[in-house]
Scaffold this motif. Structure first.
Motif, PDB file in Angstrom:
ATOM      1  N   GLN A  35       0.192  -1.069  -0.314  1.00  9.82           N
ATOM      2  CA  GLN A  35       0.102  -0.335  -0.533  1.00  9.82           C
ATOM      3  C   GLN A  35       1.156   1.787  -0.729  1.00  9.82           C
ATOM      4  N   GLN A  37      -0.295   4.519   0.631  1.00 12.80           N
ATOM      5  CA  GLN A  37      -0.997   5.525   1.630  1.00 12.80           C
ATOM      6  C   GLN A  37      -1.687   4.835   2.496  1.00 12.80           C
ATOM      7  N   LYS A  38      -1.857   4.766   3.722  1.00 12.88           N
ATOM      8  CA  LYS A  38      -2.610   4.168   4.817  1.00 12.88           C
ATOM      9  C   LYS A  38      -4.271   4.493   4.526  1.00 12.88           C
ATOM     10  N   ASN A  39      -4.310   2.669   4.944  1.00  9.67           N
ATOM     11  CA  ASN A  39      -5.568   2.435   4.331  1.00  9.67           C
ATOM     12  C   ASN A  39      -5.889   2.247   2.703  1.00  9.67           C
ATOM     13  N   GLY A  40      -5.178   2.499   1.759  1.00  4.29           N
ATOM     14  CA  GLY A  40      -5.305   2.906   0.857  1.00  4.29           C
ATOM     15  C   GLY A  40      -5.257   1.355   0.051  1.00  4.29           C
ATOM     16  N   THR A  42      -4.298  -2.180  -2.016  1.00  4.12           N
ATOM     17  CA  THR A  42      -3.447  -2.693  -2.378  1.00  4.12           C
ATOM     18  C   THR A  42      -2.959  -3.543  -3.443  1.00  4.12           C
TER      19      THR A  42
END
Length: 84
Positions: A35, A37-40, A42
């Motif tokens: 990823q 970015q965070k919580n982006g 996969t």
């Protein structure tokens, strides 16, 4: 390939134990660039490759490299020769 992709045998070439991201069935030892970015999403490897293609094609919107004294947007030129 990113570490995450290679560790998860995404290339299908040399099969080995899956030590990639747990979401791809691995042990989680190699997950970097999964990823960007965070919580982006996969698909970090695909995003990186797309960004690199855009930069190489000059379509990424970033200013090109310039030499001191050159106007903005002038292409970087190398002078001289090198040998290895």
């Amino acid at each position: 390939m990113t570490h995450a992709e290679a560790a998860s045998n995404r290339d299908g070439r040399v099969m080995h134990d899956n030590y990639g991201p747990m979401i791809w069935g691995g042990t989680g030892e190699r997950w970097d660039l999964l990823q960007l970015q965070k919580n982006g999403p996969t698909d970090g490897g695909d995003q990186l490759r797309a960004r690199i293609r855009a930069i190489l094609a000059g379509t990424d919107g970033s200013p090109s490299a310039t030499q001191p004294g050159q106007p903005s947007g002038a292409q970087l030129q190398f002078r001289g020769s090198t040998t290895i």
